[in-house]
Design an enzyme around this catalytic site. Structure first.
Site, PDB file in Angstrom:
ATOM      1  N   HIS A 162       8.150  -5.394  -1.337  1.00  0.00           N
ATOM      2  CA  HIS A 162       9.078  -4.727  -2.259  1.00  0.00           C
ATOM      3  C   HIS A 162      10.462  -4.571  -1.643  1.00  0.00           C
ATOM      4  O   HIS A 162      11.124  -3.548  -1.835  1.00  0.00           O
ATOM      5  CB  HIS A 162       8.516  -3.376  -2.715  1.00  0.00           C
ATOM      6  CG  HIS A 162       7.117  -3.481  -3.224  1.00  0.00           C
ATOM      7  ND1 HIS A 162       6.816  -4.044  -4.453  1.00  0.00           N
ATOM      8  CD2 HIS A 162       5.935  -3.155  -2.659  1.00  0.00           C
ATOM      9  CE1 HIS A 162       5.505  -4.030  -4.628  1.00  0.00           C
ATOM     10  NE2 HIS A 162       4.947  -3.512  -3.556  1.00  0.00           N
ATOM     11  N   GLU A 210      -5.424  -8.635  -0.832  1.00  0.00           N
ATOM     12  CA  GLU A 210      -4.498  -9.183   0.169  1.00  0.00           C
ATOM     13  C   GLU A 210      -5.176 -10.312   0.946  1.00  0.00           C
ATOM     14  O   GLU A 210      -4.601 -11.378   1.146  1.00  0.00           O
ATOM     15  CB  GLU A 210      -4.040  -8.086   1.142  1.00  0.00           C
ATOM     16  CG  GLU A 210      -3.199  -6.993   0.529  1.00  0.00           C
ATOM     17  CD  GLU A 210      -1.739  -7.347   0.303  1.00  0.00           C
ATOM     18  OE1 GLU A 210      -1.337  -8.489   0.575  1.00  0.00           O
ATOM     19  OE2 GLU A 210      -0.999  -6.457  -0.141  1.00  0.00           O
ATOM     20  N   ASP A 247       0.180 -11.983  -1.846  1.00  0.00           N
ATOM     21  CA  ASP A 247       0.193 -10.544  -2.098  1.00  0.00           C
ATOM     22  C   ASP A 247      -1.054 -10.175  -2.870  1.00  0.00           C
ATOM     23  O   ASP A 247      -1.613 -11.001  -3.603  1.00  0.00           O
ATOM     24  CB  ASP A 247       1.437 -10.112  -2.877  1.00  0.00           C
ATOM     25  CG  ASP A 247       1.729  -8.620  -2.745  1.00  0.00           C
ATOM     26  OD1 ASP A 247       1.151  -7.962  -1.848  1.00  0.00           O
ATOM     27  OD2 ASP A 247       2.523  -8.092  -3.543  1.00  0.00           O
ATOM     28  N   GLY A 248      -1.479  -8.940  -2.692  1.00  0.00           N
ATOM     29  CA  GLY A 248      -2.608  -8.401  -3.429  1.00  0.00           C
ATOM     30  C   GLY A 248      -2.192  -7.096  -4.077  1.00  0.00           C
ATOM     31  O   GLY A 248      -1.252  -6.439  -3.630  1.00  0.00           O
ATOM     32  N   ASP A 272       3.831 -10.582  -5.905  1.00  0.00           N
ATOM     33  CA  ASP A 272       3.518  -9.247  -6.411  1.00  0.00           C
ATOM     34  C   ASP A 272       3.408  -9.279  -7.936  1.00  0.00           C
ATOM     35  O   ASP A 272       2.460  -8.718  -8.510  1.00  0.00           O
ATOM     36  CB  ASP A 272       4.591  -8.249  -5.974  1.00  0.00           C
ATOM     37  CG  ASP A 272       4.307  -6.857  -6.500  1.00  0.00           C
ATOM     38  OD1 ASP A 272       3.291  -6.265  -6.080  1.00  0.00           O
ATOM     39  OD2 ASP A 272       5.083  -6.356  -7.334  1.00  0.00           O
ATOM     40  N   ASP A 277       2.727  -9.317   3.226  1.00  0.00           N
ATOM     41  CA  ASP A 277       3.213  -7.957   3.462  1.00  0.00           C
ATOM     42  C   ASP A 277       2.067  -7.022   3.867  1.00  0.00           C
ATOM     43  O   ASP A 277       2.241  -5.822   3.942  1.00  0.00           O
ATOM     44  CB  ASP A 277       3.973  -7.413   2.248  1.00  0.00           C
ATOM     45  CG  ASP A 277       3.111  -7.277   1.006  1.00  0.00           C
ATOM     46  OD1 ASP A 277       1.883  -7.482   1.072  1.00  0.00           O
ATOM     47  OD2 ASP A 277       3.676  -6.963  -0.061  1.00  0.00           O
TER      48      ASP A 277
END
Length: 156
Positions: free
Chosen positions: A118, A45, A7-8, A128, A68
């Site tokens: 999320h 990301e 995740d970024g 995250d 994501d």
């Protein structure tokens, strides 16, 4: 199989940002994260994926990356990066990172799985958390390429 969750995050886009990676192989779990003083969400990301792949020590093990980021997953899975590469990434954002990613892709041949962010996915939530925490740290790195080219690069 090696599973890499990524995740970024960016606080503002551009703004301070970070990436988070959770790697799983058999019973081993490794986490990676770093923060940058000025960057974008898409850069983080993609950098998360790159850092995860760069951390792999053995060749020949199947790799699945869970992200994501539709930007990253679709660029690879739909083959867009090969067209961008043929055009030398002309007017493409994050050319430096895509050029860093391509040799890793060719060597390790990862598969990608898009997951909704999320949405309660434990590893995605952990990534995250790592990315946001890194973006908020007091020791932020310089995203050299971005800061030098932000006025000339394609929009995020």
């Amino acid at each position: 199989m090696i599973r890499i969750f990524t995740d970024g995050a960016a606080q503002g886009n551009p703004g301070p940002g970070g990436y988070g990676v959770v790697m799983k192989y058999k019973d081993a779990v490794k986490e990676l994260s770093e923060g940058f003083r000025l960057t974008t969400n898409n850069r983080m990301e993609l950098l998360a994926v790159i850092k995860g792949l760069e951390a792999i020590k053995k060749d020949g093990i199947p790799i699945t990356i869970y992200s994501d980021s539709k930007y990253v997953v679709e660029a690879v899975e739909k083959g867009w990066i090969w067209g961008w590469q043929k055009k030398n990434f002309a007017k493409k954002a994050n050319a430096d990172l895509w050029q860093r990613y391509i040799p890793l892709h060719q060597k390790l041949k990862p598969k990608f799985v898009w997951i909704r962010g999320h949405a309660g996915h434990p590893e995605n939530e952990r990534c995250d958390y790592l990315a946001v925490k890194a973006a908020q740290s007091y020791t932020l790195l310089v995203d050299q390429w971005y800061e030098q080219n932000k006025n000339n690069s394609a929009a995020e």
